[in-house]
Design a protein around this motif. Sequence first.
Motif, PDB file in Angstrom:
ATOM      1  N   TYR A 148     -11.614   0.270  -9.671  1.00  0.00           N
ATOM      2  CA  TYR A 148     -11.535  -0.050  -8.239  1.00  0.00           C
ATOM      3  C   TYR A 148     -10.836  -1.390  -8.017  1.00  0.00           C
ATOM      4  N   THR A 149     -11.291  -2.406  -8.738  1.00  0.00           N
ATOM      5  CA  THR A 149     -10.758  -3.756  -8.550  1.00  0.00           C
ATOM      6  C   THR A 149      -9.263  -3.804  -8.832  1.00  0.00           C
ATOM      7  N   ASP A 150      -8.841  -3.203  -9.940  1.00  0.00           N
ATOM      8  CA  ASP A 150      -7.415  -3.201 -10.291  1.00  0.00           C
ATOM      9  C   ASP A 150      -6.581  -2.534  -9.208  1.00  0.00           C
ATOM     10  N   LYS A 151      -6.999  -1.351  -8.766  1.00  0.00           N
ATOM     11  CA  LYS A 151      -6.198  -0.598  -7.800  1.00  0.00           C
ATOM     12  C   LYS A 151      -6.204  -1.248  -6.419  1.00  0.00           C
ATOM     13  N   LEU A 152      -7.342  -1.779  -6.021  1.00  0.00           N
ATOM     14  CA  LEU A 152      -7.418  -2.432  -4.713  1.00  0.00           C
ATOM     15  C   LEU A 152      -6.568  -3.708  -4.687  1.00  0.00           C
ATOM     16  N   GLN A 153      -6.584  -4.461  -5.763  1.00  0.00           N
ATOM     17  CA  GLN A 153      -5.763  -5.669  -5.824  1.00  0.00           C
ATOM     18  C   GLN A 153      -4.279  -5.331  -5.843  1.00  0.00           C
ATOM     19  N   GLU A 154      -3.928  -4.245  -6.507  1.00  0.00           N
ATOM     20  CA  GLU A 154      -2.533  -3.795  -6.503  1.00  0.00           C
ATOM     21  C   GLU A 154      -2.131  -3.335  -5.101  1.00  0.00           C
ATOM     22  N   MET A 155      -3.051  -2.698  -4.395  1.00  0.00           N
ATOM     23  CA  MET A 155      -2.767  -2.259  -3.014  1.00  0.00           C
ATOM     24  C   MET A 155      -2.511  -3.444  -2.088  1.00  0.00           C
ATOM     25  N   GLN A 156      -3.179  -4.555  -2.378  1.00  0.00           N
ATOM     26  CA  GLN A 156      -2.983  -5.751  -1.557  1.00  0.00           C
ATOM     27  C   GLN A 156      -1.567  -6.294  -1.668  1.00  0.00           C
ATOM     28  N   HIS A 157      -0.920  -6.017  -2.788  1.00  0.00           N
ATOM     29  CA  HIS A 157       0.383  -6.622  -3.044  1.00  0.00           C
ATOM     30  C   HIS A 157       1.563  -5.700  -2.761  1.00  0.00           C
ATOM     31  N   VAL A 158       1.292  -4.511  -2.231  1.00  0.00           N
ATOM     32  CA  VAL A 158       2.393  -3.643  -1.793  1.00  0.00           C
ATOM     33  C   VAL A 158       2.345  -3.547  -0.274  1.00  0.00           C
ATOM     34  N   ASN A 159       3.515  -3.500   0.330  1.00  0.00           N
ATOM     35  CA  ASN A 159       3.590  -3.549   1.792  1.00  0.00           C
ATOM     36  C   ASN A 159       3.737  -2.177   2.442  1.00  0.00           C
ATOM     37  N   GLY A 160       4.472  -1.297   1.805  1.00  0.00           N
ATOM     38  CA  GLY A 160       4.759  -0.006   2.418  1.00  0.00           C
ATOM     39  C   GLY A 160       3.559   0.925   2.463  1.00  0.00           C
ATOM     40  N   LEU A 161       3.494   1.721   3.514  1.00  0.00           N
ATOM     41  CA  LEU A 161       2.391   2.665   3.688  1.00  0.00           C
ATOM     42  C   LEU A 161       2.379   3.710   2.574  1.00  0.00           C
ATOM     43  N   GLU A 162       3.572   4.172   2.169  1.00  0.00           N
ATOM     44  CA  GLU A 162       3.642   5.202   1.138  1.00  0.00           C
ATOM     45  C   GLU A 162       3.149   4.677  -0.208  1.00  0.00           C
ATOM     46  N   GLU A 163       3.469   3.399  -0.506  1.00  0.00           N
ATOM     47  CA  GLU A 163       2.996   2.806  -1.752  1.00  0.00           C
ATOM     48  C   GLU A 163       1.473   2.688  -1.746  1.00  0.00           C
ATOM     49  N   LYS A 164       0.928   2.315  -0.616  1.00  0.00           N
ATOM     50  CA  LYS A 164      -0.534   2.202  -0.500  1.00  0.00           C
ATOM     51  C   LYS A 164      -1.187   3.570  -0.653  1.00  0.00           C
ATOM     52  N   ARG A 165      -0.549   4.594  -0.119  1.00  0.00           N
ATOM     53  CA  ARG A 165      -1.081   5.952  -0.237  1.00  0.00           C
ATOM     54  C   ARG A 165      -1.118   6.410  -1.695  1.00  0.00           C
ATOM     55  N   SER A 166      -0.147   5.989  -2.479  1.00  0.00           N
ATOM     56  CA  SER A 166      -0.128   6.340  -3.890  1.00  0.00           C
ATOM     57  C   SER A 166      -1.339   5.749  -4.613  1.00  0.00           C
ATOM     58  N   TYR A 167      -1.651   4.496  -4.339  1.00  0.00           N
ATOM     59  CA  TYR A 167      -2.832   3.866  -4.935  1.00  0.00           C
ATOM     60  C   TYR A 167      -4.119   4.505  -4.410  1.00  0.00           C
ATOM     61  N   PHE A 168      -4.077   4.926  -3.156  1.00  0.00           N
ATOM     62  CA  PHE A 168      -5.260   5.550  -2.553  1.00  0.00           C
ATOM     63  C   PHE A 168      -5.614   6.848  -3.276  1.00  0.00           C
ATOM     64  N   SER A 169      -4.625   7.568  -3.762  1.00  0.00           N
ATOM     65  CA  SER A 169      -4.911   8.818  -4.479  1.00  0.00           C
ATOM     66  C   SER A 169      -5.708   8.545  -5.754  1.00  0.00           C
ATOM     67  N   HIS A 170      -5.416   7.431  -6.418  1.00  0.00           N
ATOM     68  CA  HIS A 170      -6.178   7.054  -7.611  1.00  0.00           C
ATOM     69  C   HIS A 170      -7.583   6.620  -7.214  1.00  0.00           C
ATOM     70  N   LEU A 171      -7.688   5.825  -6.155  1.00  0.00           N
ATOM     71  CA  LEU A 171      -9.008   5.421  -5.656  1.00  0.00           C
ATOM     72  C   LEU A 171      -9.871   6.631  -5.329  1.00  0.00           C
ATOM     73  N   SER A 172      -9.249   7.664  -4.794  1.00  0.00           N
ATOM     74  CA  SER A 172      -9.993   8.867  -4.407  1.00  0.00           C
ATOM     75  C   SER A 172     -10.596   9.563  -5.619  1.00  0.00           C
ATOM     76  N   GLU A 173      -9.869   9.581  -6.720  1.00  0.00           N
ATOM     77  CA  GLU A 173     -10.392  10.198  -7.938  1.00  0.00           C
ATOM     78  C   GLU A 173     -11.557   9.381  -8.509  1.00  0.00           C
ATOM     79  N   ILE A 174     -11.422   8.051  -8.465  1.00  0.00           N
ATOM     80  CA  ILE A 174     -12.521   7.195  -8.920  1.00  0.00           C
ATOM     81  C   ILE A 174     -13.741   7.405  -8.018  1.00  0.00           C
ATOM     82  N   MET A 175     -13.499   7.467  -6.705  1.00  0.00           N
ATOM     83  CA  MET A 175     -14.581   7.641  -5.747  1.00  0.00           C
ATOM     84  C   MET A 175     -15.333   8.945  -5.996  1.00  0.00           C
ATOM     85  N   TYR A 176     -14.600  10.010  -6.278  1.00  0.00           N
ATOM     86  CA  TYR A 176     -15.246  11.287  -6.591  1.00  0.00           C
ATOM     87  C   TYR A 176     -16.202  11.126  -7.778  1.00  0.00           C
TER      88      TYR A 176
END
Length: 231
Positions: A148-176
Motif C-alpha cells: 500500500y505504502t509503495d503504491k500510494l507514494q508512487e501515486m502521489q508523484h504522478v500527475n495524470g489521471l490515467e497514470e493514477k488509475r494504473s496504480y489504483f488497479s494494483h491497490l485494488s488487488e491488495i485491497m481484495y
Amino acid sequence: MKTKKSILISVITSFIIALILTSCGGGNNKEKKESPRLMPSEHGSMSDRTEQGVSTGVEHEQHNNLAENFAHKNIVILDEVYPVNKQTQAELEEVIDAYLLMKNALVNGDVAATNKAINLMLDKIKVVKPEKLDGEGLDAWKDHIGLYTDKLQEMQHVNGLEEKRSYFSHLSEIMYCTIKSFGLKEGNLFAVYCPMAFDGKGAYWIAESKTIQNPYFGDKMPTCGEIKEEL
C-alpha cells in the motif's frame, strides 16, 4: 488306436486353448476392470471436491481462483480469515473507506479528490496497530502495508489521471487480499472486473454497490464491468 490318439490330441488342444484364454483375460470368466476414479483438479469445481471428500471452503476456493487472475501474483492472501479485535477491524475498515473515496474520485475523473483520498489512505494505514496482530495475520498485514505504502507514494508523484488509475488497479488487488484475509465488511462489498481496461488487459476494483461505476474509464465507459464476487 487312431481314435484314442485323436481324442487325446483334442483334449490337449482344448486345455492349451483354455490356458491361453485364461492368461489373456478372455473366456466367460473375464475379470471386470475397476473404473478409474475421477480425482479433482487443482482448481476443480466445489461439487467435484465435495464428491471426492475434499474438505475446503467455498469462499477459500473462490478467492483463490479470483486472485489467480490478478496482474500481481506476489500479494499475501490467507487461506482462512484471521480474526481481529473490534478496534483493529474498525481501523482496517477505515482504510477501505479511504480506498472507496479514491475509487469514486476516479469514477468522477477528479484529480484533486483522488489526491486527497491518496493522502487519507496513507494516514489510515499508519493508524493500524501491528502489535494487535500476530502469526499469519501479522505477516499478511506487513506485506499489505508495505505494498500500500509503495503504491500510494508512487501515486502521489504522478500527475495524470490515467497514470493514477494504473496504480489504483494494483491497490485494488491488495485491497481484495486485505478484505478476504481479515473478513472485513462482509456482505457489503463487491469485486468487479472490467475486461476492457488498459487496452484489453483487464482490471479489478472493489465497490460498495452492485451498480457498476467504472474507475478506469469514468464517463467514457462508466458501466463497463461485471461483479465477480460478493465479499
